[in-house]
Design a protein around this motif. Structure first.
Motif, PDB file in Angstrom:
ATOM      1  N   ILE A 262       9.034  -5.007  -1.843  1.00 25.79           N
ATOM      2  CA  ILE A 262       7.611  -5.480  -2.343  1.00 25.79           C
ATOM      3  C   ILE A 262       6.766  -4.315  -2.462  1.00 25.79           C
ATOM      4  N   GLY A 263       7.268  -3.110  -2.146  1.00 23.58           N
ATOM      5  CA  GLY A 263       6.615  -1.821  -2.601  1.00 23.58           C
ATOM      6  C   GLY A 263       6.643  -1.523  -3.879  1.00 23.58           C
ATOM      7  N   LEU A 264       7.602  -2.055  -4.476  1.00 24.88           N
ATOM      8  CA  LEU A 264       7.641  -1.816  -5.971  1.00 24.88           C
ATOM      9  C   LEU A 264       6.940  -3.076  -6.819  1.00 24.88           C
ATOM     10  N   MET A 265       7.226  -4.184  -6.529  1.00 27.93           N
ATOM     11  CA  MET A 265       6.511  -5.262  -7.125  1.00 27.93           C
ATOM     12  C   MET A 265       5.109  -5.451  -7.048  1.00 27.93           C
ATOM     13  N   ALA A 266       4.418  -5.414  -5.750  1.00 28.90           N
ATOM     14  CA  ALA A 266       2.909  -5.567  -5.685  1.00 28.90           C
ATOM     15  C   ALA A 266       2.205  -4.571  -6.549  1.00 28.90           C
ATOM     16  N   PRO A 267       2.393  -3.148  -6.508  1.00 29.33           N
ATOM     17  CA  PRO A 267       1.560  -2.302  -7.310  1.00 29.33           C
ATOM     18  C   PRO A 267       1.430  -2.599  -8.781  1.00 29.33           C
ATOM     19  N   HIS A 268       2.656  -2.972  -9.390  1.00 32.22           N
ATOM     20  CA  HIS A 268       3.108  -3.336 -10.569  1.00 32.22           C
ATOM     21  C   HIS A 268       2.448  -4.412 -11.102  1.00 32.22           C
ATOM     22  N   LEU A 269       2.308  -5.524 -10.178  1.00 36.90           N
ATOM     23  CA  LEU A 269       1.747  -6.643 -10.522  1.00 36.90           C
ATOM     24  C   LEU A 269      -0.041  -6.510 -10.421  1.00 36.90           C
ATOM     25  N   ALA A 270      -0.532  -5.638  -9.588  1.00 40.33           N
ATOM     26  CA  ALA A 270      -1.574  -5.362  -9.497  1.00 40.33           C
ATOM     27  C   ALA A 270      -2.237  -4.461 -10.946  1.00 40.33           C
ATOM     28  N   ARG A 271      -1.390  -3.698 -11.313  1.00 41.36           N
ATOM     29  CA  ARG A 271      -1.658  -3.021 -12.605  1.00 41.36           C
ATOM     30  C   ARG A 271      -1.725  -3.762 -13.820  1.00 41.36           C
ATOM     31  N   ARG A 272      -0.552  -4.815 -13.899  1.00 40.61           N
ATOM     32  CA  ARG A 272      -0.528  -5.639 -14.937  1.00 40.61           C
ATOM     33  C   ARG A 272      -1.754  -6.585 -15.164  1.00 40.61           C
TER      34      ARG A 272
ATOM     35  N   LEU B 236       0.619  -1.062   0.101  1.00 41.86           N
ATOM     36  CA  LEU B 236       0.030   0.203  -0.032  1.00 41.86           C
ATOM     37  C   LEU B 236       0.850   1.235  -0.081  1.00 41.86           C
ATOM     38  N   ALA B 237       1.987   1.403   0.650  1.00 39.09           N
ATOM     39  CA  ALA B 237       2.797   2.483   0.821  1.00 39.09           C
ATOM     40  C   ALA B 237       3.459   2.551  -0.666  1.00 39.09           C
ATOM     41  N   GLY B 238       3.761   1.664  -1.117  1.00 42.95           N
ATOM     42  CA  GLY B 238       4.378   1.685  -2.679  1.00 42.95           C
ATOM     43  C   GLY B 238       3.316   2.287  -3.593  1.00 42.95           C
ATOM     44  N   LEU B 239       2.175   1.779  -3.557  1.00 38.43           N
ATOM     45  CA  LEU B 239       1.292   2.522  -4.608  1.00 38.43           C
ATOM     46  C   LEU B 239       0.756   3.919  -4.137  1.00 38.43           C
ATOM     47  N   MET B 240       0.778   4.195  -3.174  1.00 36.55           N
ATOM     48  CA  MET B 240       0.552   5.626  -2.374  1.00 36.55           C
ATOM     49  C   MET B 240       1.634   6.502  -3.218  1.00 36.55           C
ATOM     50  N   MET B 241       2.810   5.961  -2.961  1.00 32.60           N
ATOM     51  CA  MET B 241       4.292   6.700  -3.371  1.00 32.60           C
ATOM     52  C   MET B 241       4.359   6.859  -5.042  1.00 32.60           C
ATOM     53  N   GLN B 242       3.629   5.768  -5.856  1.00 32.15           N
ATOM     54  CA  GLN B 242       3.479   5.805  -6.930  1.00 32.15           C
ATOM     55  C   GLN B 242       2.744   6.870  -7.538  1.00 32.15           C
ATOM     56  N   ARG B 243       1.576   6.664  -6.936  1.00 31.84           N
ATOM     57  CA  ARG B 243       0.659   7.677  -7.569  1.00 31.84           C
ATOM     58  C   ARG B 243       0.796   9.184  -6.934  1.00 31.84           C
ATOM     59  N   LEU B 244       1.403   9.272  -5.955  1.00 32.18           N
ATOM     60  CA  LEU B 244       1.886  10.916  -5.506  1.00 32.18           C
ATOM     61  C   LEU B 244       2.757  11.426  -6.503  1.00 32.18           C
ATOM     62  N   THR B 245       3.843  10.643  -6.735  1.00 36.07           N
ATOM     63  CA  THR B 245       4.791  11.078  -7.747  1.00 36.07           C
ATOM     64  C   THR B 245       4.819  10.997  -8.945  1.00 36.07           C
ATOM     65  N   GLY B 246       3.713  10.207  -9.560  1.00 33.38           N
ATOM     66  CA  GLY B 246       3.694   9.977 -10.924  1.00 33.38           C
ATOM     67  C   GLY B 246       4.698   9.166 -11.301  1.00 33.38           C
ATOM     68  N   ASN B 247       5.472   8.516 -10.522  1.00 34.25           N
ATOM     69  CA  ASN B 247       6.612   7.762 -10.890  1.00 34.25           C
ATOM     70  C   ASN B 247       6.280   6.186 -10.672  1.00 34.25           C
ATOM     71  N   PRO B 248       6.331   5.417 -11.720  1.00 33.65           N
ATOM     72  CA  PRO B 248       5.994   3.956 -11.403  1.00 33.65           C
ATOM     73  C   PRO B 248       7.132   3.050 -10.878  1.00 33.65           C
ATOM     74  N   MET B 249       8.554   3.694 -10.616  1.00 34.43           N
ATOM     75  CA  MET B 249       9.589   3.220 -10.171  1.00 34.43           C
ATOM     76  C   MET B 249       9.692   3.358  -8.678  1.00 34.43           C
ATOM     77  N   ALA B 250       8.702   4.418  -7.983  1.00 30.25           N
ATOM     78  CA  ALA B 250       8.824   4.660  -6.795  1.00 30.25           C
ATOM     79  C   ALA B 250       8.320   3.460  -5.809  1.00 30.25           C
ATOM     80  N   SER B 251       8.884   3.395  -4.770  1.00 32.09           N
ATOM     81  CA  SER B 251       8.609   2.473  -3.607  1.00 32.09           C
ATOM     82  C   SER B 251       9.384   2.879  -2.382  1.00 32.09           C
ATOM     83  N   PRO B 252       9.011   2.645  -1.131  1.00 34.98           N
ATOM     84  CA  PRO B 252       9.521   2.826   0.120  1.00 34.98           C
ATOM     85  C   PRO B 252      11.143   2.244   0.055  1.00 34.98           C
ATOM     86  N   GLU B 253      11.452   1.234  -0.389  1.00 33.63           N
ATOM     87  CA  GLU B 253      12.637   0.521  -0.435  1.00 33.63           C
ATOM     88  C   GLU B 253      13.662   1.390  -1.394  1.00 33.63           C
ATOM     89  N   VAL B 254      13.331   1.545  -2.772  1.00 32.45           N
ATOM     90  CA  VAL B 254      14.013   2.013  -3.530  1.00 32.45           C
ATOM     91  C   VAL B 254      14.246   3.736  -3.476  1.00 32.45           C
TER      92      VAL B 254
END
Length: 675
Positions: free
Chosen positions: A607-617, A423-441
């Protein structure tokens, strides 16, 4: 600020033009050398009276242990610091010239990490290779890392940001593999872990004599290529018109730089960011011509590492041999990278990555039901199925209760942490408009870990609430720092990723320094950093799950904002949304989610990077369905990682966070390769 920075640059240029030499760089080198000389004399005075210095240097009295230590430990260490600093400064300059990249260095292109990982693998699985020469093992690892970086960035024309970003990803992944091997073979690799952080301690002159011919040969090769390498400063068309085979010289220059780095790593381990700092200081100091930088960068690198190492010895006294100087230089180098990042022109960047044509489904409930069912099945397997004395079997009867009391807290904690990171990764990606964003990266997980580390070393027995609060503060502060850095570049993805990687490197250096002190809390911290869930008890699991449930139930309140945030600030204002307050609330939510999950699975899982991408795909495009799919996918991946870690090498275990990292690293590389 820009005008002031430009006026300083013009002043330095005028000084350089007036004398033909970069006077600012020369003054920097003289200042560093003077500080190093003072520290050296102070350290010598502690070990030996000044009338005996000459004798200790050239004709030591074997019966006087003080003279023996100066001759066979202190002076060789000084010589090695000079040689390694000069080699790294020269390697950084060549990498920057050949790759046309002002941020290229042994660390940012992954070469140091590749050489170190190769030495770890050889130590564990093929020690006979070390007998042939550890430099060949280090060279193989360094060239493999360089090849991976070039493969990941070739399709982008080896642009500065793509090369550095690929190098940092390779470094992170190589570091994760190395950490996994250290955890599984601590009795064999504990000393190698400290040495690999850049320990310059010496016991004789063997390392100095080993380095001299090898570094000299590589430096001579670079010197012979000075004129053709200078052509890389021209644009590609102009260089080709001169009839010089740039491809051959690019490979030869890279090979010579990689050799310098591999020799240093084989001799003393990874020395953090000296190559970047020396080359950057030479450039900032007015060394505009490549020939000038070839002279000034090695001198600055030698003076920088000499001064840093003497400062370490001065600060630690007799424990100086145990504190790795490479980790200390990384503490200085990571802030330097953060300072340079917004000030360097790195080529054209797009504020938002181009969106892929991904499927959109009209009935997301079916996809969510399938993912949820898969999660339930996996939870059942993780609770009831596993290896035992008689092989793989389902737990039943008398053995069920003790196994469940051990398994269910781990499964619940892993599930909760995976869901929160997703969920944190998804919120970061939508906040920044950056599909590579995640808490870890973006380094937010590292910031959470740093906050927890401060709490651990400030309070004798920090409880879970205090750890969570400290981690949340660290995560939020890091998040603000990364976004502040990226704001000047309109939150360009590569800038944000580089800032996050620099913050992660800074945190890793702190961990190495604390580990080298021998503090038992540091070893506990390393166990936690690997993302192990086998220390989770029932109370911790229930508390984590309760926090996760509250946060996940709060998430639908953000749905409208998450749907609109990718539209940009102007569109949000036209719709009557308070942009500043909205972003602040989203950032606070991300910080708490990241902090709570990082306490369970460590700072690096992807996880914050992979999970939102998997859901979008899978076709989940709107905020609420994608968030639900990401939460299910994150929980699924994390529970899988925990189960694999518990069962794959039973009765031994691999921490779940490391398993998730080993899975997520290739995913991150694949995403980089597709851009």
């Amino acid at each position: 600020m820009a005008e002031g920075f430009g006026s300083v640059a013009r002043g330095r240029k005028a000084l350089s033009n007036a004398s033909g030499w970069p006077l600012v760089a020369v003054l920097l080198g003289v200042t560093l050398a003077a500080l190093a000389v003072v520290a050296t004399l102070l350290n010598l005075a502690v070990q030996l009276p000044s009338p005996l210095w000459f004798d200790a240097a050239f004709t030591p009295d074997i019966d006087d242990m003080r003279q023996v230590l100066v001759h066979y430990a202190f002076l060789p260490r000084l010589a090695v610091s000079l040689l390694c600093g000069a080699a790294l400064g020269l390697a950084g300059t060549v990498l920057q010239q050949v790759l046309r990249n002002p941020l290229a260095s042994p660390e940012t292109v992954g070469v140091s990490a590749g050489a170190y990982l190769a030495l770890i693998l050889a130590t564990l699985f093929a020690p006979a290779l070390l007998a042939l020469g550890r430099e060949w093992v280090a060279l193989a690892g360094a060239f493999a890392a360089m090849a991976a970086v070039l493969a990941l960035s070739w399709h982008k024309g080896l642009s500065p940001l793509s090369v550095v970003l690929a190098g940092l990803v390779v470094s992170l992944y190589a570091g994760a593999i190395g950490a996994a091997l250290v955890v599984l073979n601590r009795e064999w690799l504990a000393g190698l872990f400290i040495w690999g952080a850049g320990s310059l301690g010496q016991q004789d002159w063997v390392t100095t004599l080993w380095l001299l011919p090898r570094l000299g040969a590589a430096a001579l090769a670079i010197g012979l290529m000075t004129r053709p390498l200078t052509l890389f400063g021209l644009d590609g068309e102009g260089a080709r018109n001169l009839g010089v085979p740039l491809g051959i010289y690019r490979f030869a220059g890279l090979a010579a730089a990689v050799m310098l780095i591999a020799f240093v790593v084989a001799a003393v381990g990874v020395i953090g960011f000296v190559g970047l700092a020396a080359a950057a200081l030479a450039r900032i100091g007015g060394a505009r011509r490549f020939g000038q930088r070839l002279v000034m960068a090695p001198l600055l690198g030698a003076a920088l590492l000499w001064a840093a190492d003497q400062a370490v010895q001065l600060a630690t006294g007799p424990q100086g041999d145990l504190l790795p100087t490479g980790a200390v230089t990384a503490l200085l180098g990571a802030p330097l990278l953060l300072w340079l990042l917004p000030r360097l022109s790195l080529g054209a960047e797009l504020p938002v990555l181009a969106a892929e044509r991904l499927p959109r489904i009209r009935r997301p409930g079916i996809v969510l039901a399938v993912i949820g069912l898969a999660l339930l099945v996996l939870v059942g397997l993780a609770l009831f199925f596993g290896p035992g004395p008689d092989g793989w079997s389902f737990a039943s009867g008398d053995q069920l209760q003790p196994l469940l009391s051990w398994r269910w807290p781990r499964v619940l904690a892993a599930l909760s942490a995976g869901a929160m990171l997703a969920l944190a990764g998804l919120m970061m990606q939508r906040l920044t408009g950056n599909p590579m964003a995640s808490p870890e990266v973006l380094g937010i997980s590292a910031g959470a870990a740093l906050g927890m580390m401060v709490a651990m070393f400030s309070v004798s027995v920090p409880g879970r609430p205090l750890q969570t609060a400290a981690a949340a503060i660290g995560a939020f502060a890091t998040l603000l720092a990364v976004l502040a850095i990226g704001r000047r570049a309109a939150y360009a993805p590569e800038r944000l990723l580089l800032a996050g990687a620099a913050l992660t490197a800074l945190f890793d250096a702190l961990i190495l320094v604390l580990t080298a002190t021998g503090d038992p809390r540091a070893m506990l911290l390393i166990n936690w950093l690997t993302g192990s869930t086998y220390g989770v008890d029932q109370d911790s699991a229930v508390l984590t799950a309760s926090i996760a449930l509250c946060l996940l139930l709060t998430a639908p309140l953000f749905a409208r904002w998450l749907d609109m945030l990718p539209l940009g600030a102007a569109a949000l204002r036209s719709l009557g949304v308070d942009v500043a307050s909205t972003r602040l609330l989203v950032l606070l939510m991300v910080a708490v989610l990241t902090a709570t999950s990082t306490l369970i699975v460590g700072p690096l899982t992807f996880i914050g990077l992979m999970a939102p991408h998997l859901a979008r795909r899978l076709g989940l495009a709107r905020a609420v369905p994608q968030a639900a799919g990401a939460v299910f996918a994150g929980a699924l991946i994390m529970v899988s990682a925990d189960w694999i870690g518990r069962t794959s090498i039973f009765p031994r275990q691999i921490p779940a966070g490391l398993v998730a990292t080993l899975i997520g690293g290739p995913v991150l590389m694949w995403l980089l390769r597709r851009r």
